[in-house]
Design an enzyme around this catalytic site. Structure first.
Site, PDB file in Angstrom:
ATOM      1  N   THR A 107       0.864  -1.188   0.071  1.00 35.97           N
ATOM      2  CA  THR A 107      -0.019  -0.038  -0.063  1.00 35.97           C
ATOM      3  C   THR A 107       0.875   1.105  -0.265  1.00 35.97           C
ATOM      4  O   THR A 107       0.331   2.160  -0.780  1.00 35.97           O
ATOM      5  CB  THR A 107      -1.007  -0.038   1.316  1.00 35.97           C
ATOM      6  OG1 THR A 107      -1.800  -1.020   1.127  1.00 35.97           O
ATOM      7  CG2 THR A 107      -1.704   1.397   1.030  1.00 35.97           C
TER       8      THR A 107
ATOM      9  N   GLN B 185      -6.492  -1.307  -2.027  1.00 31.56           N
ATOM     10  CA  GLN B 185      -5.569  -0.034  -1.630  1.00 31.56           C
ATOM     11  C   GLN B 185      -4.826   0.564  -2.657  1.00 31.56           C
ATOM     12  O   GLN B 185      -4.123   0.006  -3.288  1.00 31.56           O
ATOM     13  CB  GLN B 185      -4.698  -0.496  -0.516  1.00 31.56           C
ATOM     14  CG  GLN B 185      -5.247  -1.129   1.021  1.00 31.56           C
ATOM     15  CD  GLN B 185      -5.275  -2.688   0.530  1.00 31.56           C
ATOM     16  OE1 GLN B 185      -5.761  -3.297  -0.385  1.00 31.56           O
ATOM     17  NE2 GLN B 185      -4.880  -3.387   1.872  1.00 31.56           N
TER      18      GLN B 185
ATOM     19  N   ASP C  39      -8.293   4.058   0.750  1.00 34.47           N
ATOM     20  CA  ASP C  39      -7.049   4.456   1.188  1.00 34.47           C
ATOM     21  C   ASP C  39      -6.556   5.775   0.346  1.00 34.47           C
ATOM     22  O   ASP C  39      -5.374   6.050   0.105  1.00 34.47           O
ATOM     23  CB  ASP C  39      -5.844   3.549   1.095  1.00 34.47           C
ATOM     24  CG  ASP C  39      -6.114   2.373   2.103  1.00 34.47           C
ATOM     25  OD1 ASP C  39      -6.891   2.435   2.822  1.00 34.47           O
ATOM     26  OD2 ASP C  39      -5.525   1.498   2.168  1.00 34.47           O
TER      27      ASP C  39
ATOM     28  N   ASP D  15     -12.006   3.566   4.459  1.00 38.76           N
ATOM     29  CA  ASP D  15     -10.658   4.197   5.030  1.00 38.76           C
ATOM     30  C   ASP D  15      -9.935   5.134   4.418  1.00 38.76           C
ATOM     31  O   ASP D  15      -8.713   5.168   4.273  1.00 38.76           O
ATOM     32  CB  ASP D  15      -9.845   2.815   5.597  1.00 38.76           C
ATOM     33  CG  ASP D  15     -10.531   1.937   6.230  1.00 38.76           C
ATOM     34  OD1 ASP D  15     -11.549   2.138   7.088  1.00 38.76           O
ATOM     35  OD2 ASP D  15     -10.239   0.770   6.324  1.00 38.76           O
TER      36      ASP D  15
ATOM     37  N   ARG E 130     -13.135   4.085  12.340  1.00 38.33           N
ATOM     38  CA  ARG E 130     -12.735   2.783  12.955  1.00 38.33           C
ATOM     39  C   ARG E 130     -11.467   2.946  13.274  1.00 38.33           C
ATOM     40  O   ARG E 130     -10.608   3.476  12.550  1.00 38.33           O
ATOM     41  CB  ARG E 130     -13.316   1.507  12.411  1.00 38.33           C
ATOM     42  CG  ARG E 130     -12.401   1.754  10.933  1.00 38.33           C
ATOM     43  CD  ARG E 130     -13.082   0.038  10.391  1.00 38.33           C
ATOM     44  NE  ARG E 130     -12.195   0.092   8.825  1.00 38.33           N
ATOM     45  CZ  ARG E 130     -12.324  -1.212   7.910  1.00 38.33           C
ATOM     46  NH1 ARG E 130     -13.135  -2.221   8.865  1.00 38.33           N
ATOM     47  NH2 ARG E 130     -11.970  -1.332   6.934  1.00 38.33           N
TER      48      ARG E 130
ATOM     49  N   TRP F 161      -7.787   1.784  13.238  1.00 37.29           N
ATOM     50  CA  TRP F 161      -6.654   1.391  12.843  1.00 37.29           C
ATOM     51  C   TRP F 161      -5.755   0.688  13.737  1.00 37.29           C
ATOM     52  O   TRP F 161      -5.379  -0.373  13.577  1.00 37.29           O
ATOM     53  CB  TRP F 161      -5.742   2.196  11.571  1.00 37.29           C
ATOM     54  CG  TRP F 161      -4.958   1.276  10.687  1.00 37.29           C
ATOM     55  CD1 TRP F 161      -4.895  -0.166  10.514  1.00 37.29           C
ATOM     56  CD2 TRP F 161      -3.764   2.069   9.877  1.00 37.29           C
ATOM     57  NE1 TRP F 161      -3.728  -0.186   9.772  1.00 37.29           N
ATOM     58  CE2 TRP F 161      -2.920   0.787   9.626  1.00 37.29           C
ATOM     59  CE3 TRP F 161      -3.449   3.151   9.845  1.00 37.29           C
ATOM     60  CZ2 TRP F 161      -2.009   0.976   8.825  1.00 37.29           C
ATOM     61  CZ3 TRP F 161      -2.347   3.303   9.159  1.00 37.29           C
ATOM     62  CH2 TRP F 161      -1.560   2.149   8.589  1.00 37.29           C
TER      63      TRP F 161
END
Length: 654
Positions: A438, A467, A490, A512, A568, A570
């Protein structure tokens, strides 16, 4: 005798005027631009032969005298062998020269058959190209050295020069090429140039030239026939260098490749000798007036010329090898001389001497100091005392950009946020560098402190493939002003415990799409969700007072999106706060998710304050989330969140 010469001249004149070519060599006829010939019945006859020789996969075989008269038996044999693909190739000018001939004839004698055969040839070249951009000698692949990326005898260069001609001429090209196909040609060409740059051989870290063939996987120089050992090739490297020199607005990488190749040619030329035949045998003799020549094969590490017989044993001179190979192979070449002759004018046009200054311009059309952003960054002084501004004119810049650690105090300023686009398409599976792939995907990577990005669109265009970072900031005191950050999963990575200020910007993604360990203050931004998923995924360090703080932001979503979580954890000490912001009705009542980490419910700090919108007032938030009081909210000011002991109020007057 005089009468005979006049007679021969009259025959030649008649043949020329009637479009007949005395030259019977197909390789030369295929490239003819003579208008009288191309309009002739003879050219039409040969074009019909070209179509007969084309296989059903779109390619042609090599070393065929396509121009000769064919009997009915020969024609039937060619028709019956249309599905025999064992010999279709780009070697010895095959395929590219047949396509050029069809295009040249079509200009004066348009026939849909010629156009269809030409387009079929393009598809063959697309299919034969490796994903890394190289071409094998034969396609379908054969189980031998021909599967290597083949520069030998300019095979791949011929294809790329053909594609370049189509790209440059566009609608003026004799055969009309569909726009979608032209886009594929451009992509194929770019990939070909990319693999040429990647295969340029390094000696002790210094670029040199190329081998005649390179392994299709490792890209290292590779062996072909027994006497064609891994080496640096004077002949093939010349054509590759000329191809790079022909590119408009070359990047710094291309300029660097040419400069090093030219240096190698200058260092390895052989002077004071020439190749001659004595009693039908080749020899190298001294001649102080001889034009420079280069060895076909030079040692990968020492650059010393070498020769080899069919036994594959290297020799220092070709007097040491047998007469068959000595006389049956071109061991020397003068082709690099053309590179050296063109170099000075090329250098004057493309190698700019840019003085040190505090303002540079980047423009796609070549009117600025640089034509791509990375070149401008690389020109900047390291650790400057005063801010350097790089002004980027409108355009789509397809490049990965890095502001290295030493590129501090730089501002990248776009001309127009919507029209100044930095775009690339790396993603996790494409990078394929194990579990941390990533972090190699960003379109734009900021490693330098005291950076300002303004009026830019930064996009990872890979799509929904996992990602794929658009903007990665792993430094301190970075401001992102009036930018668009576009991607999917991402999109925006903020890390390394730095302080980051993001204002008046648009950020979109799926899952995310704002994540990392930095302390970041988002002011008056639009946060747009493209999928039912999660907006933030902080990995805030345990000792950090703040994580991600969103103030006066607007949360929007695509149509039919209805279950988006604010965040959330990580890592279990994650911190994310939304205040004075407007929520669309896509934000779920639960607000937050624990990412299956029950311990994070007591360690993470996810909070809200004074938000508005359809989903701002709910009673079903997860019990472990926080609601700030007025008193607590007063602590979440820009000054408190972004304070820095080294530079106070660094975020003002940017």
């Amino acid at each position: 005798m005089k009468i005979r010469l006049i007679f021969l001249f009259l025959i030649f004149a008649f043949q020329f005027a009637s479009g007949q070519l005395i030259d019977k060599n197909w390789n030369r006829i295929a490239l003819s631009k003579d208008e009288n010939f191309l309009k002739s019945a003879e050219a039409k006859r040969i074009a019909e032969n070209v179509i007969l020789y084309q296989k059903n996969n779109g390619g042609w075989e090599k070393n065929k005298s396509i121009n000769r008269e064919l009997s009915s038996t020969e024609k039937k044999k060619l028709l019956d062998s249309k599905n025999d693909f064992s010999g279709t190739t780009i070697d010895n000018n095959a395929t590219s020269q047949e396509m050029k001939f069809l295009a040249n004839v079509y200009r004066f004698q348009p026939d849909e058959k010629y156009r269809a055969a030409f387009l079929k040839g393009i598809e063959y070249l697309f299919t034969a190209q490796y994903e890394n951009g190289g071409w094998p000698q034969f396609f379908p692949l054969q189980k031998n050295y021909s599967s290597h990326i083949t520069f030998n005898d300019n095979a791949m260069a011929n294809v790329l020069f053909l594609f370049q001609e189509m790209i440059n001429e566009g609608e003026k090209y004799p055969i009309k090429i569909p726009s979608e196909t032209l886009g594929k040609i451009k992509n194929s060409f770019d990939k070909g140039i990319d693999v040429i740059l990647k295969t340029q051989y390094k000696q002790n870290g210094k670029l040199t030239v190329w081998c005649a063939q390179h392994d299709e996987f490792s890209l290292f120089p590779a062996k072909a026939r027994a006497y064609e050992l891994p080496s640096l090739s004077g002949k093939e490297s010349a054509k590759l260098t000329l191809l790079l020199m022909s590119l408009k607005n070359p990047s710094k990488e291309i300029i660097n490749a040419v400069e090093h190749a030219v240096h190698w040619f200058q260092e390895t030329k052989i002077t004071g000798f020439k190749e001659v035949r004595i009693e039908n045998d080749k020899h190298l003799i001294a001649d102080k007036n001889a034009e420079p020549i280069w060895a076909r094969f030079s040692d990968l590490e020492t650059n010393e010329p070498f020769f080899s017989d069919r036994d594959g044993i290297r020799k220092k001179t070709y007097e040491e090898i047998g007469a068959e190979r000595r006389n049956g192979y071109a061991w020397f070449t003068d082709e690099p001389e053309e590179v050296l002759k063109k170099y000075e004018s090329w250098k004057k046009k493309n190698v700019k001497t840019v003085e040190d200054k505090n303002f540079y311009t980047v423009s796609k059309d070549g009117s600025g100091d640089f034509s791509n952003i990375q070149d401008a960054i690389d020109q900047c002084r390291s650790f400057p005392y005063e801010r350097i501004t790089i002004f980027v004119k409108n355009g789509i810049y397809n490049e990965k950009v890095v502001l290295h650690q030493w590129n501090t105090n730089i501002k990248i300023l776009g001309e127009d946020r919507e029209k100044t686009v930095i775009r690339f398409n790396d993603y996790f599976a494409k990078i394929d560098r194990a579990r941390n792939s990533t972090f190699f995907t960003p379109t734009f990577l900021v490693e330098a402190n005291d950076t300002v990005l303004e009026n830019l669109t930064i996009e990872n265009s890979a799509g929904e493939v996992g990602q794929a970072i658009a903007l990665s900031i792993v430094s301190n005191r970075v401001a992102v002003m009036s930018c668009q950050i576009l991607g999917n999963q991402d999109t925006l990575y903020l890390d390394n415990e730095g302080k980051i200020y993001i204002k008046n910007s648009y950020i979109e993604g799926t899952t995310d799409f704002i994540f990392g360990s930095a302390t970041a203050y988002f002011e008056n931004c639009e946060i747009h969700s493209k999928k039912n998923s999660f907006i933030t995924a902080p990995s805030t360090p345990q000792n950090a007072e703040f994580g991600f703080v969103f103030n006066q932001c607007k949360l929007t979503a695509d149509e039919n999106i209805s279950q988006v979580f604010l965040g959330r954890p990580w890592r279990i000490y994650a911190k994310s706060v939304f205040m004075n912001s407007n929520f669309g009705n896509h934000i779920t009542e639960k607000r937050w998710d624990n990412w299956n980490k029950t311990e994070a419910e007591s360690t993470a700090f996810f909070a809200e304050y004074n938000n508005s919108g359809k989903s701002s007032e709910v009673k079903n938030r997860v019990s472990w989330s926080k609601q700030l009081s007025k008193r607590q909210a007063r602590n979440y000011t820009k000054e408190n969140v972004l304070k820095d002991d080294f530079k106070r109020n660094w975020y003002e007057n940017l």
